[in-house]
Design an enzyme around this catalytic site. Structure first.
Site, PDB file in Angstrom:
ATOM      1  N   GLU A 109       0.778  -1.203   0.037  1.00 12.88           N
ATOM      2  CA  GLU A 109       0.113  -0.058   0.060  1.00 12.88           C
ATOM      3  C   GLU A 109       0.697   1.123  -0.061  1.00 12.88           C
ATOM      4  OE1 GLU A 109      -2.148   0.167   3.812  1.00 12.88           O
ATOM      5  OE2 GLU A 109      -3.209   2.331   3.229  1.00 12.88           O
ATOM      6  N   ASP A 137      -1.116  -1.066   5.582  1.00 11.23           N
ATOM      7  CA  ASP A 137      -1.036  -0.452   7.045  1.00 11.23           C
ATOM      8  C   ASP A 137      -1.833  -1.160   7.978  1.00 11.23           C
ATOM      9  OD1 ASP A 137       0.713   1.223   5.950  1.00 11.23           O
ATOM     10  OD2 ASP A 137      -0.799   2.858   5.794  1.00 11.23           O
ATOM     11  N   ASP A 156      -3.916  -0.169   9.904  1.00 15.61           N
ATOM     12  CA  ASP A 156      -5.242   0.546  10.038  1.00 15.61           C
ATOM     13  C   ASP A 156      -6.377   0.291   9.412  1.00 15.61           C
ATOM     14  OD1 ASP A 156      -4.730   1.685   7.857  1.00 15.61           O
ATOM     15  OD2 ASP A 156      -3.956   3.575   8.344  1.00 15.61           O
ATOM     16  N   ASP A 211      -8.065   1.985   7.088  1.00 14.85           N
ATOM     17  CA  ASP A 211      -7.801   2.123   5.711  1.00 14.85           C
ATOM     18  C   ASP A 211      -6.988   0.772   4.887  1.00 14.85           C
ATOM     19  OD1 ASP A 211      -9.267   4.426   5.429  1.00 14.85           O
ATOM     20  OD2 ASP A 211      -7.680   5.683   5.447  1.00 14.85           O
TER      21      ASP A 211
END
Ligand code: 0RA
Length: 631
Positions: free
Chosen positions: A426, A499, A501, A503
């Site tokens: 990403e 990541d 998180d 997202d």
């Protein structure tokens, strides 16, 4: 004198017994095997003797009968085996039937099948038969004698009168020798048909009394008919096969050939009616003459220009159907299966016979000649084009031939898919760190920018047009949708690295939805993994701990108590290449989660990618809790 004579006789008799005993002891040495092949060989052996009579011009009919009890009768209208007393006190007939290789000593000369490859002699058939009866029609009489396992069990007797001549041999293969004594008529018919083609005007009748089947083979046109039969159903370049025959230095040469519009060649050669499937000197002579005469003609007729290359043998033989049959005094059969003619003098004989006849033919039939040369030139051009295409293909590596790899892919150097890993990363900055961190030999990096297309809501053509997805599919090498081919996968590990998180989780689900919907077999093959980058880095004195979630962090902090520092990674991009390597990419220390086929199902996908955001978030978290540790 008298003494010597009698001891000679005894010695000879012993030799005879030894001879046929040896045949019964080691039948394989004489007929190849005691299986079906050896069994059928017995029939060929007897028929070959009749064929010899036909080749010598004394016989034009052969009748082969298989009886209900699997005994076989071969009858011919040749001269009949001589029955006069041979010098050792036995009839010539008995010597022929009881002495190995004696057949060729009688009658002399002539072209013989028997005594050649198959020609171990009828004595071998006699030795391997539980019963053999022979009738000879000769000198106005009919003679009969009976044998068993190679030994005469009756005297030679006159049984009736006949104005005809010929030999009839009826034998029952010894069931104590053969694995089976059941004849297969189709097997026999193949050879009998071939014999009729090779011996123009010879009528071969086959009867199978077990099934009432009967066939008559008679070819007025001989090998010309053979070529016609082989070309049946093909598009021929000229109507009638070309036929040449000549005799030179006691060798008979017969050639029949025709061209069809196919690219292949059908070529059968024979020496004394024996198929020479391994070729030999007669074939070499034929080929040399053929290629030379075609080139000479093509040059003379200006069909080939001065700087054109010569036509090759393959060029001139494209579409050729040919029978080459020669007859010679003492054939030498060589090679693995004794199916190659070895007589060296034959090469130049066949060469000159064919060259003279073919040259004259081409001069006389200009339009056929032109057609044939043009076909050969066409073959040469096709050959040249194919060679060029091959060379071009050879210069390209397989990767260059496939669809181009995406520009932002940092590929690995190994080409063994089983060892190779593709990281889908990403963001460009994480991609940059990953490129620096990776082990170049087997780890490839493909950075993905931002959110990728939600395939759950898009049609396949839109997916195929999407740059990010196109790059993924191109890097994988498998194709997509109905073109998907797992065997083309360039990596056996596809690692989704996002990541830690929400997202990141979203991108993860988008990617996994793509894989599940359109590249499903990758999951079934166990090729798809999720990387587990840490969320925290805890330094405690000289020690460093990475924690993937809050639970892990609490545990570390409990042990550390005081004097620690905590770093929270907001994303992969914040990690140094060393950190990324150590925590997420190094096979020694990383944790990868394999995506199991049960991970997703149709429902899960729609939940995951549908519009109910709360459910979706919940589901995504659940999903990743379910994945199993496996690396
Ligand atoms: C030896 C000499 C002659 C003919 C044959 C053998 C002969 C053998 C077989 C086996 C099956 N059919 C056969 N027909 C002939 C020549 C005899 C002569 O010169 O008259």
């Amino acid at each position: 004198m008298a003494k010597a004579k009698s001891s000679d006789y005894n010695a000879d008799k012993i030799h005879v017994l030894e001879g046929l005993k040896a045949v019964r002891k080691r039948p394989g040495m004489y007929i190849g095997s005691t299986g079906p092949s050896g069994l059928h060989h017995l029939v060929y052996e007897v028929v070959d003797n009749s064929i010899d009579e036909a080749m010598a011009g004394y016989c034009d009919q052969i009748l082969v009968t298989i009886h209900r009890d699997n005994s076989v009768t071969v009858e011919d209208n040749g001269r009949g085996i001589p029955v006069d007393k041979h010098k050792k006190g036995k009839s010539a007939l008995e010597v022929i039937l009881t002495v190995l290789h004696s057949g060729s000593k009688f009658g002399g000369g002539g072209y013989k099948v028997s005594g050649g490859l198959h020609g171990v002699g009828v004595s071998v058939v006699n030795a391997l038969s539980s019963q053999l009866d022979v009738w000879v029609k000769r000198d106005g009489k009919v003679y009969h004698q009976q044998y068993s396992k190679g030994k005469a069990v009756s005297a030679l007797q006159e049984v009736s009168l006949s104005s005809r001549t010929g030999t009839t041999i009826k034998f029952s293969p010894d069931p104590g020798i053969f694995e089976t004594v059941e004849f297969d008529s189709d097997t026999l018919l193949i050879r009998l048909r071939e014999m009729a083609y090779l011996n123009r005007g010879l009528k071969i009748t086959f009867r199978d009394e077990r099934s009432d089947r009967s066939e008559v083979f008679f070819q007025k046109g001989g090998i010309v008919d053979f070529v016609k039969a082989l070309n049946e159903g093909t598009q021929v370049l000229f109507d009638k096969p070309i036929y040449f025959s000549a005799e030179k230095s006691d060798v008979q040469v017969e050639i029949a050939f025709q061209y069809n519009d196919a690219f292949s060649e059908t070529f059968y050669s024979f020496a004394n009616n024996i198929r020479t499937s391994e070729g030999g000197t007669h074939e070499v002579g034929f080929r040399n003459a053929h290629t030379r005469v075609f080139n000479d003609y093509a040059r003379k007729a200006r069909l080939l220009k001065a700087d054109d290359q010569n036509l090759t043998g393959d060029d001139v033989r494209e579409g050729l159907t040919c029978i080459l049959s020669i007859r010679l005094q003492e054939p030498q059969f060589e090679g693995q299966t004794k199916a190659k003619l070895g007589n060296s003098e034959i090469r130049s004989i066949v060469d000159s016979v064919f060259a003279e006849n073919l040259g004259a033919y081409l001069e006389k039939h200009q339009s056929v000649a032109r057609k044939l040369i043009e076909k050969a030139i066409g073959a040469a051009k096709a050959r040249d084009a194919a060679r060029k295409a091959r060379e071009l293909a050879r210069r390209k590596t397989p990767l260059e031939q496939a669809s181009p790899l995406p520009g932002k892919l940092a590929d690995c150097s190994s080409k063994d898919p089983a060892l190779c890993e593709l990281f889908l990363v990403e963001g460009d900055s994480a991609g940059g760190s990953a490129k620096q961190a990776r082990y170049r030999a087997n780890q490839a990096i493909l950075p993905l920018r931002g959110k990728i297309l939600n395939v759950e809501k898009a049609a396949l053509d839109k997916i195929k047009a999407n740059e990010e997805l196109k790059a993924i599919v191109a890097a994988l090498g498998t194709g997509i949708g109905k073109d998907f081919d797992l065997s083309k996968a360039r990596y056996h590990k596809l690692v989704v690295m996002t990541d830690a998180d929400v997202d990141g989780a979203h991108i993860k689900t988008l990617l996994l939805t793509l894989v599940f919907r359109h590249l499903g077999p990758l999951i079934e093959a166990g090729y798809v993994y999720i990387a587990q980058p840490p969320l925290y880095k805890v330094r405690h004195g000289k020690k460093t701990h990475y924690c993937q979630n809050d639970r892990e962090l609490e545990k570390v902090l409990k042990n550390a108590k005081t004097g620690y520092s905590i770093q929270r990674f907001k994303g992969l991009g914040e990690m140094s290449p060393e950190e990324l390597w150590e925590t997420t990419m190094d096979p020694e220390t990383r944790t990868l989660k394999r995506v199991e086929p049960s991970f997703f199902d149709d429902d899960a996908c729609s939940t995951c990618m549908g519009n109910d955001i709360a459910r979706r978030r919940e589901f995504i978290q659940e999903c990743f809790a379910q994945t199993k540790d496996r690396s």
